[in-house]
Design a protein around this motif. Structure first.
Motif, PDB file in Angstrom:
ATOM      1  N   VAL A 238       1.054  -1.520  -0.053  1.00  0.00           N
ATOM      2  CA  VAL A 238       0.100   0.103  -0.213  1.00  0.00           C
ATOM      3  C   VAL A 238       0.537   1.405   0.211  1.00  0.00           C
ATOM      4  O   VAL A 238       1.623   1.292   0.523  1.00  0.00           O
ATOM      5  N   GLU A 239       0.739   2.147  -0.879  1.00  0.00           N
ATOM      6  CA  GLU A 239       1.336   3.602  -0.631  1.00  0.00           C
ATOM      7  C   GLU A 239       0.412   4.667  -0.719  1.00  0.00           C
ATOM      8  O   GLU A 239      -0.208   4.613  -2.145  1.00  0.00           O
ATOM      9  N   MET A 240      -0.218   5.030   0.051  1.00  0.00           N
ATOM     10  CA  MET A 240      -1.209   6.508  -0.008  1.00  0.00           C
ATOM     11  C   MET A 240      -0.324   7.831  -0.060  1.00  0.00           C
ATOM     12  O   MET A 240       1.044   8.283   0.744  1.00  0.00           O
ATOM     13  N   ARG A 241       0.161   8.622  -1.023  1.00  0.00           N
ATOM     14  CA  ARG A 241       1.009  10.306  -1.331  1.00  0.00           C
ATOM     15  C   ARG A 241      -0.183  11.310  -0.637  1.00  0.00           C
ATOM     16  O   ARG A 241      -0.886  11.266  -1.672  1.00  0.00           O
TER      17      ARG A 241
ATOM     18  N   ALA B 193     -11.296  10.210  -1.138  1.00  0.00           N
ATOM     19  CA  ALA B 193      -9.697  10.877  -0.856  1.00  0.00           C
ATOM     20  C   ALA B 193     -10.447  12.249  -1.012  1.00  0.00           C
ATOM     21  O   ALA B 193     -10.323  12.012  -2.627  1.00  0.00           O
ATOM     22  N   ASP B 194      -9.626  13.171  -0.945  1.00  0.00           N
ATOM     23  CA  ASP B 194     -10.151  14.127  -1.928  1.00  0.00           C
ATOM     24  C   ASP B 194      -9.048  14.771  -2.730  1.00  0.00           C
ATOM     25  O   ASP B 194      -8.708  14.960  -4.162  1.00  0.00           O
ATOM     26  N   THR B 195      -7.586  14.619  -2.587  1.00  0.00           N
ATOM     27  CA  THR B 195      -6.778  14.953  -3.388  1.00  0.00           C
ATOM     28  C   THR B 195      -5.707  13.565  -3.108  1.00  0.00           C
ATOM     29  O   THR B 195      -5.817  12.893  -1.633  1.00  0.00           O
ATOM     30  N   GLY B 196      -4.344  13.113  -3.809  1.00  0.00           N
ATOM     31  CA  GLY B 196      -3.957  12.374  -3.330  1.00  0.00           C
ATOM     32  C   GLY B 196      -3.399  11.198  -4.723  1.00  0.00           C
ATOM     33  O   GLY B 196      -4.283  11.129  -5.239  1.00  0.00           O
TER      34      GLY B 196
ATOM     35  N   ASP C 235      -2.039  -4.563  -7.223  1.00  0.00           N
ATOM     36  CA  ASP C 235      -1.366  -3.227  -8.641  1.00  0.00           C
ATOM     37  C   ASP C 235      -2.231  -2.410  -8.608  1.00  0.00           C
ATOM     38  O   ASP C 235      -2.577  -1.782 -10.860  1.00  0.00           O
ATOM     39  N   THR C 236      -3.699  -1.665  -7.934  1.00  0.00           N
ATOM     40  CA  THR C 236      -4.444  -0.506  -8.455  1.00  0.00           C
ATOM     41  C   THR C 236      -3.806   0.410  -7.855  1.00  0.00           C
ATOM     42  O   THR C 236      -3.314   0.426  -6.440  1.00  0.00           O
ATOM     43  N   ARG C 237      -3.131   1.497  -9.344  1.00  0.00           N
ATOM     44  CA  ARG C 237      -3.311   2.400  -8.575  1.00  0.00           C
ATOM     45  C   ARG C 237      -3.914   3.541  -9.251  1.00  0.00           C
ATOM     46  O   ARG C 237      -4.224   3.418 -10.476  1.00  0.00           O
ATOM     47  N   PHE C 238      -3.948   4.551  -8.571  1.00  0.00           N
ATOM     48  CA  PHE C 238      -4.849   5.869  -9.455  1.00  0.00           C
ATOM     49  C   PHE C 238      -4.640   7.409  -8.372  1.00  0.00           C
ATOM     50  O   PHE C 238      -4.224   6.834  -7.473  1.00  0.00           O
ATOM     51  N   GLU C 239      -5.191   7.836  -8.977  1.00  0.00           N
ATOM     52  CA  GLU C 239      -5.298   9.743  -8.458  1.00  0.00           C
ATOM     53  C   GLU C 239      -6.724  10.172  -7.607  1.00  0.00           C
ATOM     54  O   GLU C 239      -7.735   9.753  -8.690  1.00  0.00           O
ATOM     55  N   ALA C 240      -6.918  10.298  -6.060  1.00  0.00           N
ATOM     56  CA  ALA C 240      -8.038  10.421  -5.818  1.00  0.00           C
ATOM     57  C   ALA C 240      -8.822  11.817  -5.635  1.00  0.00           C
ATOM     58  O   ALA C 240      -7.560  12.843  -6.518  1.00  0.00           O
ATOM     59  N   THR C 241      -9.858  11.966  -6.740  1.00  0.00           N
ATOM     60  CA  THR C 241     -10.008  13.452  -6.942  1.00  0.00           C
ATOM     61  C   THR C 241     -11.821  13.707  -6.380  1.00  0.00           C
ATOM     62  O   THR C 241     -12.310  14.267  -6.517  1.00  0.00           O
ATOM     63  N   GLY C 242     -11.636  12.431  -5.009  1.00  0.00           N
ATOM     64  CA  GLY C 242     -13.295  13.183  -4.105  1.00  0.00           C
ATOM     65  C   GLY C 242     -14.134  11.901  -4.859  1.00  0.00           C
ATOM     66  O   GLY C 242     -15.921  12.028  -4.662  1.00  0.00           O
TER      67      GLY C 242
ATOM     68  N   LYS D  43      -8.289  15.513   2.859  1.00  0.00           N
ATOM     69  CA  LYS D  43      -9.636  15.154   3.036  1.00  0.00           C
ATOM     70  C   LYS D  43     -10.502  16.278   3.611  1.00  0.00           C
ATOM     71  O   LYS D  43      -9.427  16.258   4.545  1.00  0.00           O
ATOM     72  N   THR D  44     -11.080  16.698   3.431  1.00  0.00           N
ATOM     73  CA  THR D  44     -11.923  17.793   4.171  1.00  0.00           C
ATOM     74  C   THR D  44     -13.604  17.905   4.398  1.00  0.00           C
ATOM     75  O   THR D  44     -13.796  17.041   3.417  1.00  0.00           O
ATOM     76  N   PHE D  45     -13.833  18.115   5.336  1.00  0.00           N
ATOM     77  CA  PHE D  45     -15.108  17.570   6.445  1.00  0.00           C
ATOM     78  C   PHE D  45     -15.906  19.160   5.966  1.00  0.00           C
ATOM     79  O   PHE D  45     -15.121  19.959   7.808  1.00  0.00           O
ATOM     80  N   GLY D  46     -16.866  19.744   5.523  1.00  0.00           N
ATOM     81  CA  GLY D  46     -16.757  20.742   5.798  1.00  0.00           C
ATOM     82  C   GLY D  46     -15.956  21.753   5.776  1.00  0.00           C
ATOM     83  O   GLY D  46     -14.881  21.779   5.192  1.00  0.00           O
ATOM     84  N   SER D  47     -15.821  22.287   7.000  1.00  0.00           N
ATOM     85  CA  SER D  47     -14.636  23.460   7.314  1.00  0.00           C
ATOM     86  C   SER D  47     -13.490  22.506   7.915  1.00  0.00           C
ATOM     87  O   SER D  47     -12.890  22.652   8.972  1.00  0.00           O
TER      88      SER D  47
END
Lengths: 494, 348
Positions: free
Chosen positions: A8-11, A59-62, A68-75, A15-19
């Motif tokens: 697992v690699e998270m970069r 996740a919002d970004t990252g 073997d699954t990789r992707f960019e988080a966009t929300g 993540k924002t909830f409201g404020s």
């Protein structure tokens, strides 16, 4: 075992909830075949991070890579992408109560599916029975999940996730509802699976578990990682606690003020706590003492507390008071989400609902002034932190929700307070505040009854420990005792 | 000991709170004022579209027309607040005044020949309504039926009951005792409107300031928590069904008064409008959320729309369809507003 290959690699995950910025650019790596503990206070972002990892919340970004699954988080929701790579066991079991154990275990599982989606009940039952035997769980595979106790439900949830055969498992507070024996079984399986190359992300408030089961520890605070990938051998409780808190902390010690001559507030005579109980219970609560009810899950300690609090009727026997009339009792229920607070109502309404009769006039209208004063006073006493007293309680952190439940129980200035699992799912800071509150109440002369599954908690709080087993009182510890004494007495070997 | 329970941590952390404007917005929505700007807009539009709209006579007419729906919706709100529902209220609107009518009028006019004295009219109607409410409470609390099915059954039963007790015939001019509330005027103001306003005010105050109101919200928000806090949940459920039926009975009496007759089809379809008005007014069908101010706005909205469409001479088929469309739009608005203002998800 070769442990150098990350699964697992998270970069730079945000993540924002409201404020609220729950995650502020977090990096997180898990190697193949390791048990990686994630620790931090409530609200540090642990659950949000693992939810982002499993896709339960997006996740919002990252950047994320699992296997073997990789992707960019966009929300956007990406749970479907990683369905076969990761399993997430949540804090509260999500079982289908009206389905059988076997059906729950193998729901959407291709192993038992035949042509055209027809399900083979025979093979499902056989497989389920085999799994249950392997885990030493003594229930029928065709029992309804709704009939099971909390510990078994939690285990089922874990087994279900494990049997999906994914390379990464998230266990979020898996032991909260488990007895010690059940914990042992769980840890054995985690170790076996780890040796087979499965990776675990393990969240727990119990540092002793972390030391027992984890290889690597990552510590979070305020949505950031403050210590990444530290081998567990190089850490000790103090260091972890300090990193979690961000400041030096001292675990508070028990205060002893037991007084045999203090007047009895509440007295139980000849109680049969449930229909399985085989002996009568005699029990009393004195002024100014903190008495803990200890024992394994299902021992009847909770039943006893509920009966003392007047929340449940005993099978036989009665609860009385030497003063004649029963004293006012404040009650803190076991599960605050189920029966502690009303999520959509504000702090004010949640607190004052405990004392509507004393807050209202002869016509039953609530005296606004009196209510505001009392709630403000109790919120101060219990240290509730909220944006205002009108903020819905569902928006508060676990610790603050629990403080609201305590404030409610104190509404009618009780003589006795009965608290079940007073700090379940509460972070270290709030825990100490609640302990201080309970000690403070005892020193003011209240009788305090605490039911707890945590030896640490009992040892820190109680002047007297009553050990309940099989619906009867089997032992009692008074005054000066150590946690070792407590454990030995609870195991019945002292 | 490291932490003191009485350390001076302020429970009202002012600096981190929301801005004044958004706090006002949240309160505006929470108090149930969401629909009033929409209502105001409609009234302005109405004034331009139909000159007859903004006359005192028409406005009073609207109020008079909504008072029946208003009382029923307030009654329904009791039950919805505790997370239940009551479909039989529609049956009560028809049944209660019909029962009173057949007890009052002579046999020649379709009555039973009991010819009770006039002052008994309200007593019979409201007494019957109250008993029906208690029956609903019994079914839900004691028998443990889902209120959807128990009140659905009762609704159908009452519909038939009206036909049985009236022998299928409407009763005209049932006597002033029964029709006074729905037809009389004081200083040009219909008594029905006064009744509606008084009931709305009292119930509104009870919901907001009375311990009974607080108990309703608590039971609807989390029944187990309410029980643990010492609230007699069963009694709250019984009483909510009781008040719901009682107010619907009163609504039925007003309707009979306005029509000067107890009609066999009286009240048909009103339960749908009542649910719509409640939801538009921000009452959560999941329970625990809603105010009388909101309910009144929902009721007025429906009344104004109906009135405008009629004044604008929209064909009656379109009136019905467009009322439905407006209900959906308004419900979406309320839900979105309450989610955005409080962040708490509700089921509406």
């Amino acid at each position: 075992m070769e442990n150098s290959h990350p699964i697992v690699e998270m970069r730079n995950i945000t993540k924002t909830f409201g404020s609220t910025r729950a995650l502020r650019g977090v990096d997180f790596t898990v190697m193949r075949g390791e048990v990686h503990a994630l620790v931090g206070r409530n609200g540090a972002g642990k659950s949000t991070l693992v939810s982002a990892l499993s896709g339960f919340t997006s996740a919002d970004t990252g950047a994320i890579r699992i296997s073997d699954t990789r992707f960019e988080a966009t929300g956007q929701n990406y749970a479907a992408l990683i369905r076969d790579d990761i399993a997430h066991v949540q804090q509260t079991p999500r079982l289908f109560d009206h389905l059988t154990v076997a059906e729950n275990l193998f729901i959407e599982n291709p192993l038992i599916r035949k042509k055209f989606g027809v399900i083979s009940h025979k093979s499902m039952l056989a497989r389920a029975t085999a799994l249950l035997n392997e885990w030493n769980i003594d229930i029928r595979a065709n029992a309804h999940a709704g009939e099971l106790d909390a510990g078994t439900r939690q285990l089922l949830e874990i087994i279900k996730a494990l049997s999906r055969g994914v390379p990464v498992m998230i266990l979020d507070e898996p032991t909260a509802a488990l007895s010690n024996a059940e914990k042992r079984v769980l840890f054995e399986h985690v170790k076996t699976l780890k040796n087979a190359g499965i990776s675990f992300v393990y969240i727990s408030h119990h540092l002793d578990e972390v030391f027992e089961v984890a290889d690597i520890v990552t510590i979070m605070r305020d949505g950031q990682v403050v210590k990444a990938r530290e081998p567990v051998g190089t850490l000790d409780v103090e260091t972890i606690a300090n990193l979690m808190m961000g400041e030096e902390t001292v675990r508070s010690a028990r205060e002893d003020h037991t007084d045999k001559s203090a007047p009895i507030l509440l007295q139980a005579k000849g109680l049969r706590v449930n229909k399985f109980a085989t002996a009568d219970i005699d029990f009393e609560v004195r002024r100014g003492e903190i008495v803990a009810l200890a024992g394994p899950v299902g021992s009847g300690k909770e039943d006893l507390a509920m009966i003392l609090a007047g929340q449940k009727k005993p099978q036989s026997g009665q609860v009385t008071s030497p003063r004649g009339t029963l004293p006012t009792i404040g009650f803190v229920p076991t599960d605050r989400h189920a029966s502690g607070y009303v999520g959509i109502l504000g702090v004010r309404e949640n607190v004052s609902v405990g004392g509507l009769d004393i807050l209202s006039g002869p016509l039953g209208f609530i005296k606004g002034r009196k209510e505001a004063d009392l709630v403000a006073q109790l919120a101060r006493l219990t240290n509730v932190i909220s944006s205002s007293l009108e903020q819905p309680v569902s928006q508060l952190s676990g610790g603050n929700q629990q403080k609201v439940v305590f404030a409610r129980s104190l509404c009618r200035s009780p003589d006795v307070i009965v608290a079940l699992s007073p700090t379940r799912g509460v972070d270290v800071g709030a825990k100490e505040q609640l302990y201080a509150l309970l000690r403070d109440l005892a020193s003011k002369g209240l009788g305090v009854v605490v039911v707890s599954d945590e030896e640490d908690e009992i040892e820190q709080l109680a002047n007297r420990v009553t050990i309940v087993f099989g619906g009867k009182i089997v032992d009692e510890l008074v005054g000066d005792y150590s946690i070792k004494d407590l454990i030995l007495h609870m195991e019945g070997v002292a | 000991m490291s932490v003191q329970a009485d350390t001076t941590s302020n429970s009202n952390a002012q600096d981190t709170g929301p801005s004044k404007l958004s706090a006002f917005g949240s309160a505006f929505v929470a108090q149930g004022f969401t629909m009033f700007p929409v209502l105001l807009l409609l009234i302005i539009v109405g004034a331009f579209v139909a000159p007859a709209f903004l006359t005192s006579r028409n406005l009073i007419n609207i109020l008079e027309q909504v008072s029946v729906l208003g009382l029923t919706t307030i009654g329904l709100t009791f039950v919805v607040l505790i997370g239940r529902l009551d479909l039989s209220l529609e049956g009560v609107v028809g049944f209660a005044p019909m029962l009173a009518a057949v007890m009052l009028v002579p046999a020649a006019a379709g009555g039973y020949g009991v010819e009770l004295p006039g002052w008994m009219a309200l007593f019979v109607a409201l007494g019957a309504a109250g008993l029906i409410g208690l029956f609903n409470g019994f079914m839900v609390v004691k028998v443990g039926l889902n209120p959807f099915i128990s009140t659905l059954g009762l609704l159908v039963l009452l519909r038939g009951g009206v036909l049985i007790i009236s022998n299928g015939r409407s009763i005209y001019s049932p006597g002033e005792a029964l029709t006074y509330l729905g037809s009389a005027k004081i200083l040009g103001l219909p008594v029905a409107v006064i009744v509606f306003v008084v009931v709305a005010t009292i119930v509104g105050l009870v919901f907001q300031f009375h311990r009974y109101g607080r108990a309703l919200y608590a039971v609807g928000g989390n029944e187990e928590a309410a029980r643990a806090a010492g609230i007699n949940v069963d009694r709250v459920i019984w009483s909510a069904f009781f008040f719901a039926a009682l107010l619907s009975g009163l609504a039925g009496v007003l309707l009979t008064g306005r029509l000067d007759s107890a009609v066999t089809t009286q009240g048909q379809g009103i339960i749908f409008s009542a649910f719509a008005a409640a939801v538009i007014g921000g009452v959560s069908l999941g329970g625990g959320k809603g105010t009388i101010i909101g309910v009144v706005s929902g009721v007025l909205l429906i009344g104004v729309i109906n009135n405008l469409l009629t004044l604008a001479q929209v064909p009656s088929f379109y009136v019905q369809a467009s009322t439905g469309a407006v209900i959906i739009i308004a419900a979406v608005l309320t839900t979105v507003a309450s989610q955005r203002s409080s962040g708490v998800k509700t089921r509406t």
